[in-house]
Scaffold this motif. Structure first.
Motif, PDB file in Angstrom:
ATOM      1  N   ALA A 111       0.842  -1.189   0.000  1.00 24.12           N
ATOM      2  CA  ALA A 111       0.000   0.000   0.000  1.00 24.12           C
ATOM      3  C   ALA A 111       0.880   1.242   0.000  1.00 24.12           C
ATOM      4  CB  ALA A 111      -0.907  -0.029   1.218  1.00 24.12           C
ATOM      5  N   ALA A 112       0.308   2.380  -0.403  1.00 22.43           N
ATOM      6  CA  ALA A 112       1.117   3.583  -0.565  1.00 22.43           C
ATOM      7  C   ALA A 112       0.702   4.741   0.319  1.00 22.43           C
ATOM      8  CB  ALA A 112       1.074   4.018  -2.027  1.00 22.43           C
ATOM      9  N   GLY A 113      -0.497   4.739   0.863  1.00 19.98           N
ATOM     10  CA  GLY A 113      -0.988   5.871   1.634  1.00 19.98           C
ATOM     11  C   GLY A 113      -0.400   5.924   3.033  1.00 19.98           C
ATOM     12  N   PRO A 114      -0.803   6.954   3.802  1.00 19.54           N
ATOM     13  CA  PRO A 114      -0.304   7.073   5.170  1.00 19.54           C
ATOM     14  C   PRO A 114      -0.853   5.963   6.067  1.00 19.54           C
ATOM     15  CG  PRO A 114      -2.014   8.701   4.758  1.00 19.54           C
ATOM     16  CD  PRO A 114      -1.731   8.025   3.439  1.00 19.54           C
ATOM     17  N   VAL A 115      -0.099   5.650   7.091  1.00 13.98           N
ATOM     18  CA  VAL A 115      -0.509   4.655   8.064  1.00 13.98           C
ATOM     19  C   VAL A 115      -1.349   5.343   9.139  1.00 13.98           C
ATOM     20  CG1 VAL A 115       0.297   3.051   9.851  1.00 13.98           C
ATOM     21  CG2 VAL A 115       1.493   3.190   7.662  1.00 13.98           C
ATOM     22  N   VAL A 116      -2.479   4.726   9.457  1.00 13.09           N
ATOM     23  CA  VAL A 116      -3.364   5.216  10.510  1.00 13.09           C
ATOM     24  C   VAL A 116      -3.352   4.192  11.625  1.00 13.09           C
ATOM     25  CG1 VAL A 116      -5.752   5.800  11.096  1.00 13.09           C
ATOM     26  CG2 VAL A 116      -4.825   6.436   8.853  1.00 13.09           C
ATOM     27  N   LEU A 117      -3.069   4.634  12.852  1.00 13.49           N
ATOM     28  CA  LEU A 117      -3.149   3.762  14.016  1.00 13.49           C
ATOM     29  C   LEU A 117      -4.492   4.008  14.686  1.00 13.49           C
ATOM     30  CD1 LEU A 117       0.384   4.089  15.642  1.00 13.49           C
ATOM     31  CD2 LEU A 117      -0.392   2.495  13.896  1.00 13.49           C
ATOM     32  N   ARG A 118      -5.180   2.911  15.029  1.00 11.74           N
ATOM     33  CA  ARG A 118      -6.488   3.033  15.668  1.00 11.74           C
ATOM     34  C   ARG A 118      -6.758   1.784  16.493  1.00 11.74           C
ATOM     35  NH1 ARG A 118      -9.897  -0.409  13.239  1.00 11.74           N
ATOM     36  NH2 ARG A 118      -9.530  -1.011  11.084  1.00 11.74           N
ATOM     37  N   ALA A 119      -7.769   1.894  17.354  1.00 14.55           N
ATOM     38  CA  ALA A 119      -8.205   0.735  18.127  1.00 14.55           C
ATOM     39  C   ALA A 119      -8.959  -0.213  17.194  1.00 14.55           C
ATOM     40  CB  ALA A 119      -9.106   1.179  19.275  1.00 14.55           C
TER      41      ALA A 119
ATOM     42  N   GLN B 206      -3.442   0.912   6.402  1.00 20.59           N
ATOM     43  CA  GLN B 206      -2.920   1.701   5.285  1.00 20.59           C
ATOM     44  C   GLN B 206      -3.803   1.455   4.084  1.00 20.59           C
ATOM     45  OE1 GLN B 206       1.085   0.682   3.940  1.00 20.59           O
ATOM     46  NE2 GLN B 206       1.575   2.852   3.941  1.00 20.59           N
ATOM     47  N   ASP B 207      -4.335   2.528   3.544  1.00 21.74           N
ATOM     48  CA  ASP B 207      -5.261   2.427   2.405  1.00 21.74           C
ATOM     49  C   ASP B 207      -6.421   1.482   2.706  1.00 21.74           C
ATOM     50  OD1 ASP B 207      -3.628   4.177   0.988  1.00 21.74           O
ATOM     51  OD2 ASP B 207      -2.523   2.559   0.009  1.00 21.74           O
TER      52      ASP B 207
END
Length: 188
Positions: free
Chosen positions: A15-23, A82-83
């Motif tokens: 994947a190329a987009g930003p990484v999102v951290l979440r629960a 990611q994405d």
């Protein structure tokens, strides 16, 4: 979910987009299961006989095994997405996993830090580790422990960069096989 499973299993391009951290939520259980199995088998699968590995994977990484884990208030999970695709996860234990080796009064444990096999080396581990360390500090931990396989020098170097050092020899069971592990710890 099928898209997550394909990526985690290594069949999709990175994947190329930003990484999102979440629960995580219950909607993530399938992807968590696939990622846990893929990451464990990729790194450690050749160490075990099938009759030891398969029951361990089923007891540890199925949706049924993970559902109570993500709901347990004594554990914190963070997923890396990611994405729209799950590419990693971290699990923190708010209680001491190895009390016989505890040096602190409020000891917590980094229980797991996994990245999808094809996503390794992209900084996901650092992001998840930074999240875990901030959680330990925010919750008043004075020591953090983690079990690291003795034959995984890459993971050992990663944790050493965060100030962890070996404090004990321990073991980890997969079926009838008992692995030599190192207990790494760091005072906060």
């Amino acid at each position: 979910m099928a898209e997550n499973a394909a990526f985690v299993a290594g069949d999709a391009a990175a994947a190329a987009g930003p990484v999102v951290l979440r629960a995580p939520t219950v909607d993530d259980l399938t992807a968590l299961s696939v990622l846990g199995i893929a990451a464990f088998v990729h790194k450690f699968g050749d160490l075990y006989r099938p009759q030891d590995l398969l029951p361990f994977l089923m007891e540890t990484y199925t949706e049924a095994a993970l559902a109570p884990e993500i709901a347990d208030p004594a554990k914190l999970y963070r997923v890396a997405e990611q994405d729209g695709v799950l590419v990693g996860w971290c699990k923190v234990g708010l209680t001491c996993g190895f009390p016989d080796h505890a040096r602190g009064n409020r000891v917590m444990e980094l229980k797991q830090l996994y990245t999808a096999p094809r996503a390794t080396g992209q900084g996901l581990g650092r992001q998840l580790m930074d999240w875990a360390m901030s959680e330990f500090a925010a919750r008043g931990a004075d020591e953090v422990q983690i079990s690291v396989w003795s034959g995984n020098p890459g993971a050992q170097r990663f944790y050493q960069r965060y100030g962890f050092a070996k404090v004990a020899d321990i073991s980890f069971r997969v079926g009838s096989q008992l692995d030599d592990e190192f207990l790494f710890a760091r005072m906060l």
